[in-house]
Design a protein around this motif. Structure first.
Motif, PDB file in Angstrom:
ATOM      1  N   SER A 223     -25.757 -40.476  18.455  1.00 47.00           N
ATOM      2  CA  SER A 223     -24.349 -40.069  18.516  1.00 47.00           C
ATOM      3  C   SER A 223     -24.072 -38.690  17.922  1.00 47.00           C
ATOM      4  O   SER A 223     -23.172 -37.990  18.369  1.00 47.00           O
ATOM      5  CB  SER A 223     -23.481 -41.117  17.815  1.00 47.00           C
ATOM      6  N   ALA A 228     -26.259 -35.543  22.711  1.00 50.97           N
ATOM      7  CA  ALA A 228     -24.974 -36.245  22.793  1.00 50.97           C
ATOM      8  C   ALA A 228     -23.817 -35.255  22.777  1.00 50.97           C
ATOM      9  O   ALA A 228     -22.835 -35.409  23.515  1.00 50.97           O
ATOM     10  CB  ALA A 228     -24.856 -37.237  21.651  1.00 50.97           C
ATOM     11  N   ARG A 229     -23.923 -34.210  21.953  1.00 48.66           N
ATOM     12  CA  ARG A 229     -22.843 -33.222  21.879  1.00 48.66           C
ATOM     13  C   ARG A 229     -22.684 -32.482  23.202  1.00 48.66           C
ATOM     14  O   ARG A 229     -21.567 -32.290  23.701  1.00 48.66           O
ATOM     15  CB  ARG A 229     -23.110 -32.234  20.735  1.00 48.66           C
ATOM     16  N   SER A 231     -23.671 -33.514  26.116  1.00 44.85           N
ATOM     17  CA  SER A 231     -23.242 -34.498  27.115  1.00 44.85           C
ATOM     18  C   SER A 231     -21.723 -34.656  27.105  1.00 44.85           C
ATOM     19  O   SER A 231     -21.084 -34.700  28.163  1.00 44.85           O
ATOM     20  CB  SER A 231     -23.904 -35.849  26.846  1.00 44.85           C
ATOM     21  N   ARG A 232     -21.149 -34.733  25.924  1.00 49.04           N
ATOM     22  CA  ARG A 232     -19.693 -34.892  25.825  1.00 49.04           C
ATOM     23  C   ARG A 232     -18.966 -33.687  26.411  1.00 49.04           C
ATOM     24  O   ARG A 232     -17.940 -33.834  27.072  1.00 49.04           O
ATOM     25  CB  ARG A 232     -19.286 -35.129  24.366  1.00 49.04           C
ATOM     26  N   SER A 233     -19.501 -32.502  26.200  1.00 49.37           N
ATOM     27  CA  SER A 233     -18.823 -31.304  26.700  1.00 49.37           C
ATOM     28  C   SER A 233     -18.861 -31.218  28.222  1.00 49.37           C
ATOM     29  O   SER A 233     -17.989 -30.603  28.842  1.00 49.37           O
ATOM     30  CB  SER A 233     -19.449 -30.045  26.091  1.00 49.37           C
ATOM     31  N   GLY A 235     -19.066 -34.094  30.145  1.00 49.57           N
ATOM     32  CA  GLY A 235     -18.678 -35.368  30.715  1.00 49.57           C
ATOM     33  C   GLY A 235     -19.825 -36.005  31.472  1.00 49.57           C
ATOM     34  O   GLY A 235     -19.640 -36.657  32.499  1.00 49.57           O
ATOM     35  N   THR A 237     -23.905 -38.024  31.184  1.00 48.01           N
ATOM     36  CA  THR A 237     -24.713 -38.899  30.340  1.00 48.01           C
ATOM     37  C   THR A 237     -25.895 -38.128  29.758  1.00 48.01           C
ATOM     38  O   THR A 237     -26.303 -37.092  30.302  1.00 48.01           O
ATOM     39  CB  THR A 237     -25.256 -40.083  31.147  1.00 48.01           C
TER      40      THR A 237
END
Length: 288
Positions: A223, A228-229, A231-233, A235, A237
């Motif tokens: 996380s 993960a960082r 991936s979040r930016s 949208g 996986t």
């Protein structure tokens, strides 16, 4: 009338062996078999749907092996897709025996490889295999004998191109003295780059580098990890980002993520459209 390009086309194109254009994001057909890569899949219907969905998504490169099942993967490919689309390139491999689930024993004897090539031709329903890869170099058999037999089969018109799997640079150079090698399939992903020297060799010689286990991410997807960082930016996986990193890492890389699920296949192929910035790519590259 305009047509929308197939999703896999966004991964770019590589000329395999100098004469076979393929979209770089392909499909590995190991997971359409049963547990332990043994026997029939739990859901044969879904396996066939996965294979048929490939052509809808624009995937033009499928990698399989006679040992997947054994023979199950090759037979399913024929059931789902034969007669094959003109632009579909199917690669298979030989050089392992499978006495049971999860058991893999190398066998590079010339007579065994000839037998397996003939079997793969029947299983796939083709007269010539686009790319036939020596699944492993058998330490009990001189590589000159194993590859010498594949060269004879190539001259007989039963193999178009020859490749290798899980080799060192020294083994690759030794093999190229015997046969014309167009591809190498080694373990390589964002978290495991122990084949970096083999990739560099393939880049220099314009050989296809086919990373198996391409979406492994190790602890990078935790996380608070770098994957993960990013991936979040986007949208996206972590698996999609791992594939996007491979596609950007080198133009000779042909990732072959596998799955037994149509939904997961759609997700994997969508990675072809993910574009990492220079900073994101560098951060992920430094993370291991």
């Amino acid at each position: 009338m305009t047509t929308t390009p197939a999703p896999a086309a966004a991964s770019g194109t590589f000329l395999l062996g100098g004469d076979l254009p393929v979209h770089r994001l392909g499909f590995g057909a190991m997971r359409i078999t049963g547990p332990g890569v043994w026997g029939e899949p739990r859901d044969p219907g879904e396996a066939v749907r996965v294979l048929r969905r490939l052509t809808e998504l624009g995937v033009t490169f499928i990698d399989t092996a006679d040992s997947y099942g054994p023979s199950v993967s090759e037979r399913l490919i024929r059931e789902a897709l034969h007669p094959y689309p003109a632009d579909l390139v199917i690669a298979t491999k030989g050089g392992f025996t499978r006495p049971g689930p999860g058991v893999w024993l190398p066998n590079g004897r010339p007579e065994y490889l000839r037998q397996q090539v003939e079997q793969s031709l029947r299983n796939l329903g083709v007269e010539r295999i686009d790319l036939y890869q020596l699944h492993r170099i058998d330490p009990a058999v001189p590589v000159e004998e194993s590859l010498g037999e594949l060269t004879w089969l190539q001259q007989d018109g039963k193999i178009r191109h020859v490749g290798l799997s899980q080799v060192s640079v020294a083994q690759l150079e030794q093999a190229r003295a015997v046969a014309e090698i167009v591809s190498v399939q080694n373990l390589y992903n964002l978290a495991d780059r122990t084949s970096e020297d083999v990739l560099a060799y393939c880049e220099a010689e314009n050989l296809a580098f086919i990373p198996w286990f391409p979406i492994a991410t190790g602890t990078l997807a935790e996380s608070h990890g770098p994957l993960a960082r990013v991936s979040r930016s986007h949208g996206a996986t972590p698996s999609q980002l791992a594939l996007a990193w491979l596609l950007r890492r080198s133009p000779v890389i042909l990732p072959i993520p596998g799955t037994s699920s149509v939904a997961h296949l759609d997700e994997n192929v969508a990675a072809a459209s993910v574009r990492l910035s220079t900073e994101e790519f560098a951060a992920l590259t430094r993370a291991v």
